[in-house]
Design a protein around this motif. Structure first.
Motif, PDB file in Angstrom:
ATOM      1  N   THR A 116     -16.101  29.274  -3.526  1.00 55.55           N
ATOM      2  CA  THR A 116     -15.740  28.765  -2.183  1.00 55.55           C
ATOM      3  C   THR A 116     -15.544  27.496  -2.347  1.00 55.55           C
ATOM      4  O   THR A 116     -16.258  26.655  -2.643  1.00 55.55           O
ATOM      5  CB  THR A 116     -16.873  29.206  -1.250  1.00 55.55           C
ATOM      6  N   THR A 117     -14.307  26.931  -1.388  1.00 61.91           N
ATOM      7  CA  THR A 117     -14.302  25.653  -1.325  1.00 61.91           C
ATOM      8  C   THR A 117     -15.133  24.799  -0.538  1.00 61.91           C
ATOM      9  O   THR A 117     -15.690  25.471   0.495  1.00 61.91           O
ATOM     10  CB  THR A 117     -12.633  25.303  -0.857  1.00 61.91           C
ATOM     11  N   THR A 118     -15.755  23.812  -0.779  1.00 58.15           N
ATOM     12  CA  THR A 118     -16.872  23.133  -0.153  1.00 58.15           C
ATOM     13  C   THR A 118     -16.036  22.062   0.711  1.00 58.15           C
ATOM     14  O   THR A 118     -14.821  21.617   0.892  1.00 58.15           O
ATOM     15  CB  THR A 118     -17.621  22.432  -0.706  1.00 58.15           C
ATOM     16  N   ALA A 119     -16.969  21.257   1.544  1.00 59.16           N
ATOM     17  CA  ALA A 119     -16.227  20.329   2.431  1.00 59.16           C
ATOM     18  C   ALA A 119     -16.022  19.251   1.617  1.00 59.16           C
ATOM     19  O   ALA A 119     -15.267  18.215   2.130  1.00 59.16           O
ATOM     20  CB  ALA A 119     -17.403  19.771   3.541  1.00 59.16           C
ATOM     21  N   LYS A 120     -16.268  19.193   0.145  1.00 55.90           N
ATOM     22  CA  LYS A 120     -15.976  17.793  -0.628  1.00 55.90           C
ATOM     23  C   LYS A 120     -14.678  18.086  -1.333  1.00 55.90           C
ATOM     24  O   LYS A 120     -14.572  18.397  -2.350  1.00 55.90           O
ATOM     25  CB  LYS A 120     -17.106  17.760  -1.653  1.00 55.90           C
ATOM     26  N   CYS A 121     -13.660  18.162  -0.461  1.00 58.42           N
ATOM     27  CA  CYS A 121     -12.137  18.378  -0.981  1.00 58.42           C
ATOM     28  C   CYS A 121     -11.215  17.141  -0.627  1.00 58.42           C
ATOM     29  O   CYS A 121     -11.521  16.911   0.711  1.00 58.42           O
ATOM     30  CB  CYS A 121     -11.579  19.692  -0.540  1.00 58.42           C
ATOM     31  N   ASP A 122     -10.513  16.595  -1.385  1.00 58.83           N
ATOM     32  CA  ASP A 122      -9.323  15.758  -0.897  1.00 58.83           C
ATOM     33  C   ASP A 122      -8.215  15.885  -1.856  1.00 58.83           C
ATOM     34  O   ASP A 122      -8.279  16.653  -2.717  1.00 58.83           O
ATOM     35  CB  ASP A 122     -10.085  14.356  -0.911  1.00 58.83           C
ATOM     36  N   ARG A 123      -7.430  14.750  -1.790  1.00 62.25           N
ATOM     37  CA  ARG A 123      -6.056  14.932  -2.723  1.00 62.25           C
ATOM     38  C   ARG A 123      -6.556  14.798  -4.287  1.00 62.25           C
ATOM     39  O   ARG A 123      -5.743  15.047  -5.199  1.00 62.25           O
ATOM     40  CB  ARG A 123      -5.226  13.764  -2.219  1.00 62.25           C
ATOM     41  N   MET A 124      -7.733  14.216  -4.536  1.00 58.16           N
ATOM     42  CA  MET A 124      -8.355  13.829  -5.662  1.00 58.16           C
ATOM     43  C   MET A 124      -8.646  15.321  -6.376  1.00 58.16           C
ATOM     44  O   MET A 124      -8.457  15.469  -7.537  1.00 58.16           O
ATOM     45  CB  MET A 124      -9.282  12.829  -5.791  1.00 58.16           C
ATOM     46  N   GLY A 125      -9.558  15.971  -5.594  1.00 60.17           N
ATOM     47  CA  GLY A 125      -9.929  17.325  -6.454  1.00 60.17           C
ATOM     48  C   GLY A 125     -10.634  18.108  -5.245  1.00 60.17           C
ATOM     49  O   GLY A 125     -11.117  17.596  -4.234  1.00 60.17           O
ATOM     50  N   TYR A 126     -10.983  19.545  -5.573  1.00 52.76           N
ATOM     51  CA  TYR A 126     -11.668  20.221  -4.767  1.00 52.76           C
ATOM     52  C   TYR A 126     -12.880  20.824  -5.429  1.00 52.76           C
ATOM     53  O   TYR A 126     -12.907  21.107  -6.602  1.00 52.76           O
ATOM     54  CB  TYR A 126     -10.743  21.688  -4.637  1.00 52.76           C
ATOM     55  N   ARG A 127     -14.075  20.645  -4.933  1.00 56.17           N
ATOM     56  CA  ARG A 127     -15.418  21.062  -5.340  1.00 56.17           C
ATOM     57  C   ARG A 127     -15.406  22.429  -4.953  1.00 56.17           C
ATOM     58  O   ARG A 127     -15.439  22.624  -3.645  1.00 56.17           O
ATOM     59  CB  ARG A 127     -16.396  20.190  -5.188  1.00 56.17           C
ATOM     60  N   LEU A 128     -15.649  23.342  -5.802  1.00 51.29           N
ATOM     61  CA  LEU A 128     -16.049  24.567  -5.468  1.00 51.29           C
ATOM     62  C   LEU A 128     -17.598  25.062  -5.621  1.00 51.29           C
ATOM     63  O   LEU A 128     -18.363  24.461  -6.312  1.00 51.29           O
ATOM     64  CB  LEU A 128     -15.514  25.555  -6.164  1.00 51.29           C
ATOM     65  N   ASP A 129     -18.044  26.208  -4.848  1.00 47.70           N
ATOM     66  CA  ASP A 129     -19.398  26.476  -4.845  1.00 47.70           C
ATOM     67  C   ASP A 129     -19.352  27.853  -5.154  1.00 47.70           C
ATOM     68  O   ASP A 129     -18.602  28.791  -4.832  1.00 47.70           O
ATOM     69  CB  ASP A 129     -20.113  26.330  -3.343  1.00 47.70           C
ATOM     70  N   GLY A 130     -20.401  28.429  -6.081  1.00 48.98           N
ATOM     71  CA  GLY A 130     -20.314  29.551  -6.683  1.00 48.98           C
ATOM     72  C   GLY A 130     -21.418  29.735  -7.942  1.00 48.98           C
ATOM     73  O   GLY A 130     -22.177  28.803  -8.012  1.00 48.98           O
ATOM     74  N   PRO A 131     -21.410  30.864  -8.588  1.00 47.04           N
ATOM     75  CA  PRO A 131     -22.294  30.976  -9.588  1.00 47.04           C
ATOM     76  C   PRO A 131     -21.973  30.034 -10.532  1.00 47.04           C
ATOM     77  O   PRO A 131     -20.979  29.536 -10.896  1.00 47.04           O
ATOM     78  CB  PRO A 131     -21.757  32.587 -10.277  1.00 47.04           C
ATOM     79  N   GLU A 132     -23.038  29.569 -11.212  1.00 45.21           N
ATOM     80  CA  GLU A 132     -23.218  28.625 -12.493  1.00 45.21           C
ATOM     81  C   GLU A 132     -22.323  29.121 -13.785  1.00 45.21           C
ATOM     82  O   GLU A 132     -22.820  30.217 -14.145  1.00 45.21           O
ATOM     83  CB  GLU A 132     -24.491  28.169 -12.769  1.00 45.21           C
ATOM     84  N   ILE A 133     -21.446  28.205 -14.238  1.00 44.39           N
ATOM     85  CA  ILE A 133     -20.668  28.739 -15.598  1.00 44.39           C
ATOM     86  C   ILE A 133     -21.593  28.034 -16.829  1.00 44.39           C
ATOM     87  O   ILE A 133     -21.665  26.906 -16.771  1.00 44.39           O
ATOM     88  CB  ILE A 133     -19.264  28.228 -15.385  1.00 44.39           C
ATOM     89  N   GLU A 134     -21.927  28.892 -17.373  1.00 44.86           N
ATOM     90  CA  GLU A 134     -22.917  28.447 -18.523  1.00 44.86           C
ATOM     91  C   GLU A 134     -21.973  27.931 -19.496  1.00 44.86           C
ATOM     92  O   GLU A 134     -21.192  28.521 -20.132  1.00 44.86           O
ATOM     93  CB  GLU A 134     -23.702  29.871 -19.088  1.00 44.86           C
ATOM     94  N   ALA A 135     -22.262  26.535 -19.926  1.00 43.17           N
ATOM     95  CA  ALA A 135     -21.975  26.053 -21.088  1.00 43.17           C
ATOM     96  C   ALA A 135     -22.669  26.055 -22.507  1.00 43.17           C
ATOM     97  O   ALA A 135     -23.755  26.392 -22.226  1.00 43.17           O
ATOM     98  CB  ALA A 135     -21.536  24.492 -21.164  1.00 43.17           C
ATOM     99  N   ARG A 136     -21.978  25.988 -23.531  1.00 42.43           N
ATOM    100  CA  ARG A 136     -22.871  26.166 -25.028  1.00 42.43           C
ATOM    101  C   ARG A 136     -23.856  24.899 -25.132  1.00 42.43           C
ATOM    102  O   ARG A 136     -24.945  25.182 -25.380  1.00 42.43           O
ATOM    103  CB  ARG A 136     -21.994  26.347 -26.226  1.00 42.43           C
ATOM    104  N   HIS A 137     -23.337  23.906 -24.942  1.00 38.27           N
ATOM    105  CA  HIS A 137     -24.000  22.414 -25.287  1.00 38.27           C
ATOM    106  C   HIS A 137     -23.886  21.284 -24.309  1.00 38.27           C
ATOM    107  O   HIS A 137     -23.565  20.342 -24.617  1.00 38.27           O
ATOM    108  CB  HIS A 137     -23.799  22.007 -26.635  1.00 38.27           C
ATOM    109  N   GLY A 138     -24.047  21.642 -23.023  1.00 39.31           N
ATOM    110  CA  GLY A 138     -23.629  20.855 -22.063  1.00 39.31           C
ATOM    111  C   GLY A 138     -22.133  20.543 -21.784  1.00 39.31           C
ATOM    112  O   GLY A 138     -21.258  21.467 -22.382  1.00 39.31           O
ATOM    113  N   SER A 139     -21.741  19.850 -20.721  1.00 40.44           N
ATOM    114  CA  SER A 139     -20.581  19.686 -20.105  1.00 40.44           C
ATOM    115  C   SER A 139     -19.908  18.071 -20.450  1.00 40.44           C
ATOM    116  O   SER A 139     -18.712  18.104 -20.263  1.00 40.44           O
ATOM    117  CB  SER A 139     -20.688  19.764 -18.930  1.00 40.44           C
ATOM    118  N   ASP A 140     -20.612  17.332 -21.450  1.00 42.15           N
ATOM    119  CA  ASP A 140     -19.844  15.977 -21.552  1.00 42.15           C
ATOM    120  C   ASP A 140     -18.961  16.098 -23.056  1.00 42.15           C
ATOM    121  O   ASP A 140     -19.539  16.656 -23.852  1.00 42.15           O
ATOM    122  CB  ASP A 140     -21.057  14.996 -21.789  1.00 42.15           C
TER     123      ASP A 140
END
Length: 288
Positions: A180-204
């Protein structure tokens, strides 16, 4: 540049401008404008219930406006971004770094590097262009292209450059769940809400380039779709990238809209883009 490139291009083609001529872009609510000369315009993108001198102004058709006419927009009934093209090359603004777009964060380009304000007077490239041959043919059917009436938007993506840094469960979550798109949306990017996406060793990761439509997944595990005013590089894993032909969907999302991601091949993404370009060339040929 614009958020919805397809709607932008169609607006220009309907009034026989070059496809990359400047337009007025507006989001969520539109302006009120008074024309000081007779001209021809076209409106595309979201439906803002536009009127000219109190009469409905249909989208996706060339419209004659008289000197002194008032064009009014309300809040968006469907979608988010709308476009106004003006015959004769549109408004006259300086070219900066090969573009006539406005960069609000850096305060340059467009009209004095800022949003339009009450009392602004915008000159036209052509002082008065009030005739186009076969004006009645400068229209297309009411645009069914966005699927506004559907409960959720399906956006097609190709795998991102760091897809292998996510677990199998994380990838299944991304493609199998609704966000679901959140209120934190503008021309730079859209933040979405929903189930967490699992990474293997972090996101950086080591920062690398970010394309329009890149889907980043920061440490909280929820996607952010990067858009027209995105930064040029970033250090979060990118699980996917929205295909170019579907940028139109991204531009018209509002807070609270539902999104599902559909995986396609690069070859399919190229095919759909070529088909979209062919349709725009056909429209240009009809109107020229």
């Amino acid at each position: 540049g614009v958020m919805d490139h397809r709607a932008y291009t169609i607006a220009n083609l309907l009034v026989e401008n070059e496809p990359n001529a400047p337009v007025l872009e507006f989001a969520l609510a539109g302006p009120m404008l008074r024309f000081t000369t007779k001209t021809i315009i076209a409106l595309t993108g979201a439906d803002f219930g536009a009127t000219i001198d109190g009469e409905p102004a249909p989208r996706y058709t060339a419209l004659m406006v008289k000197r002194g006419s008032i064009l009014r927009f309300g809040a968006a009934k469907t979608g988010c971004y709308g476009y106004l093209a003006i015959a004769g090359g549109s408004v006259r603004v300086p070219e900066v770094m090969g573009s006539r777009s406005t960069n609000l964060k850096c305060e340059f380009g467009g009209w004095k590097g800022r949003t339009l304000m009450t009392g602004d007077y915008l000159p036209f490239v052509t002082k008065s262009l009030d005739f186009l041959p076969n004006l009645g043919s400068h229209r297309i059917d009411p645009d069914p292209f966005y699927g506004f009436e559907e409960g959720e938007v399906r956006v097609r993506v190709v795998p991102g450059p760091q897809e292998d840094l996510f677990t199998n469960q994380g990838i299944e979550t991304f493609y199998g769940q609704t966000y679901t798109t959140t209120a934190k949306c503008d021309r730079m990017g859209y933040r979405l809400d929903g189930p967490e996406i699992e990474a293997r060793h972090g996101s950086d990761i080591i920062s690398d380039g970010i394309a329009f439509g890149a889907v980043q997944v920061p440490s909280h595990g929820r996607p952010i779709i990067m858009l027209a005013d995105r930064q040029t590089t970033g250090g979060y894993t990118k699980i996917a990238n929205v295909i170019t032909a579907d940028f139109r969907y991204l531009a018209q999302l509002k807070a609270g809209d539902k999104v599902r991601f559909v995986k396609v091949s690069v070859e399919f993404a190229q095919y759909t883009l070529l088909a979209q370009r062919a349709a725009l060339r056909a429209l240009e040929a009809i109107n020229s």
